[in-house]
Design a protein around this motif. Structure first.
Motif, PDB file in Angstrom:
ATOM      1  N   CYS A   7       0.855  -1.188   0.000  1.00  0.00           N
ATOM      2  CA  CYS A   7       0.000   0.000   0.000  1.00  0.00           C
ATOM      3  C   CYS A   7       0.886   1.231   0.000  1.00  0.00           C
ATOM      4  N   GLN A   9       1.245   5.535  -1.121  1.00  0.00           N
ATOM      5  CA  GLN A   9       0.648   6.784  -1.569  1.00  0.00           C
ATOM      6  C   GLN A   9       1.145   7.125  -2.984  1.00  0.00           C
ATOM      7  N   PRO A  10       0.280   7.760  -3.803  1.00  0.00           N
ATOM      8  CA  PRO A  10       0.644   8.050  -5.196  1.00  0.00           C
ATOM      9  C   PRO A  10       1.543   9.277  -5.324  1.00  0.00           C
ATOM     10  N   VAL A  15       6.677   6.085  -4.353  1.00  0.00           N
ATOM     11  CA  VAL A  15       6.661   4.991  -5.332  1.00  0.00           C
ATOM     12  C   VAL A  15       8.083   4.568  -5.703  1.00  0.00           C
ATOM     13  N   THR A  36      -2.573   1.748  -4.851  1.00  0.00           N
ATOM     14  CA  THR A  36      -1.988   3.072  -5.025  1.00  0.00           C
ATOM     15  C   THR A  36      -2.923   3.917  -5.882  1.00  0.00           C
ATOM     16  N   ASP A 109       2.957   2.081   3.396  1.00  0.00           N
ATOM     17  CA  ASP A 109       3.461   3.451   3.431  1.00  0.00           C
ATOM     18  C   ASP A 109       3.130   4.054   4.802  1.00  0.00           C
TER      19      ASP A 109
END
Length: 391
Positions: A7, A9-10, A15, A36, A109
């Motif tokens: 999991c 965050q974008p 990433v 994501t 994350d």
């Protein structure tokens, strides 16, 4: 074969260090699913992972935070910090709804606040934290503790209350401390750069981001990095680069008359100044694994990933930053001895010139940066990281 849910965050800075771990898990034959944002769906699908895209309530566009997150535009300073923290917590239900927890382990994350709900559940899969952010230190005790605690309540209070409302009860911990209640943290640095902590086991795995010429092509002026002059790299990172006059442009002015080659990455930002000095070269992005070995120093705003990437190559640092977690990173740069950190939004060209001269001419900074590089090199291989995750 282990079933792993990742999991993240974008955001590029989240990433980037996650991709190599996902790739290594897949190469080892494990089943990997990723949650994501839509912006990075293809990134992980190309690796061979299945991807579940976050719903709009939990997704955002890092290149247009104000436009993609309602209510954020116009906020500054501590008000912006309070808003962002509360917004991270508010995404918890949508994040949980995107997660299939029929897995053996969750890699999460630290800003993916579904982790707060997960670590309180029993039974649950193992929860390991992707440690590409610095841990926040506890509020210290002492004569000033009352003031500091009042300040912390003002900044963190709205997000803490939001967490309590969403969970239906007091979480029993500060919302941001949930990684310390996980089954372990894969901290992407070395022990010499991170404060000692108690809580969840810390596994120092070093920086994992890969940035090669296959991802970012070399510019026509690359041949200028021929070793005839010390190379100083300047960047404001990938998020806080909407106003390059805070650091990049003052640093360019500071070094214009120095006998160095200045290499700037704008990372999507735009320079507002006129003609550049003759010793300055500019690109949007550059492959760090090609650039940093050629650098004598790096000037940045304190992104944890970029700082540790520089240290992996033994590059001493000048860090000026105050947004997000950058105060903490600046403090660690000074504490570790690998450079000069200033927890401020901006400084004068005169100060930057003095700091750069110091890290270039005083051997203690480069010597310490090389010591940290050796620590990172002695850390676990990616195969050992996979074993740690799937054991």
């Amino acid at each position: 074969m282990a079933r792993v849910l990742v999991c993240v965050q974008p955001a590029r800075g989240h990433v980037g260090p996650t991709k190599p771990i996902v790739a290594a898990l897949l190469a080892a034959g494990h089943d990997v699913a990723v949650v994501t944002g839509a912006r990075y769906r293809e990134t992980f699908e190309k690796l061979g992972a299945s991807v579940n895209v976050l719903p709009p309530a939990a997704d955002f566009d890092e290149t247009d935070l104000d436009g993609s997150i309602p209510g954020r535009a116009g906020l500054k300073g501590l008000k912006l910090a309070r808003f962002d923290l509360t917004n991270f917590v508010s995404a918890m239900p949508a994040q949980l709804g995107s997660m299939d927890l029929d897995v053996d382990v969750v890699l999460c994350d630290p800003l993916f606040m579904a982790g707060l709900a997960l670590v309180r559940r029993e039974p649950r899969p193992r929860v390991l934290v992707l440690g590409f952010l610095p841990f926040l230190p506890p509020v210290p005790s002492g004569p000033n503790s009352a003031v500091l605690k009042t300040f912390a309540r003002w900044v963190l209070g709205p997000a803490q209350r939001r967490a309590r409302d969403l969970l239906g009860e007091d979480p029993g911990m500060l919302f941001a401390d949930w990684p310390l209640h996980s089954d372990g943290v894969l901290q992407m640095t070395c022990p010499g750069f991170e404060y000692p902590r108690t809580g969840a086991p810390l596994h120092f795995i070093g920086p994992t981001t890969v940035s090669a010429a296959t991802e970012y092509p070399l510019p026509p002026w690359w041949g200028d990095l021929d070793g005839s002059r010390p190379v100083v790299h300047i960047t404001q990172g990938t998020i806080a680069n909407d106003d390059l006059s805070r650091l990049v442009e003052p640093a360019i002015d500071a070094l214009a008359d120095e006998d160095v080659l200045v290499v700037v990455t704008t990372c999507g930002g735009e320079l507002s100044r006129g003609p550049l000095p003759a010793n300055v070269r500019v690109a949007d992005f550059l492959p760090y694994d090609e650039l940093l070995p050629r650098c004598a120093a790096m000037v940045g705003n304190g992104g944890y990933g970029g700082v540790n990437h520089a240290l992996r190559h033994g590059v001493p640092l000048v860090v000026v930053g105050a947004s997000q977690d950058k105060r903490e990173v600046a403090a660690r740069v000074t504490w570790s001895g690998a450079g000069i950190g200033r927890a401020r939004a901006s400084v004068s060209p005169r100060t930057i010139k003095r700091d750069v001269r110091a890290v270039l001419t005083e051997p203690r900074y480069r010597d310490r940066a090389k010591e940290l590089a050796a620590e990172m090199a002695a850390g676990p291989s990616m195969a050992e990281v996979v074993e740690l995750i799937t054991a």
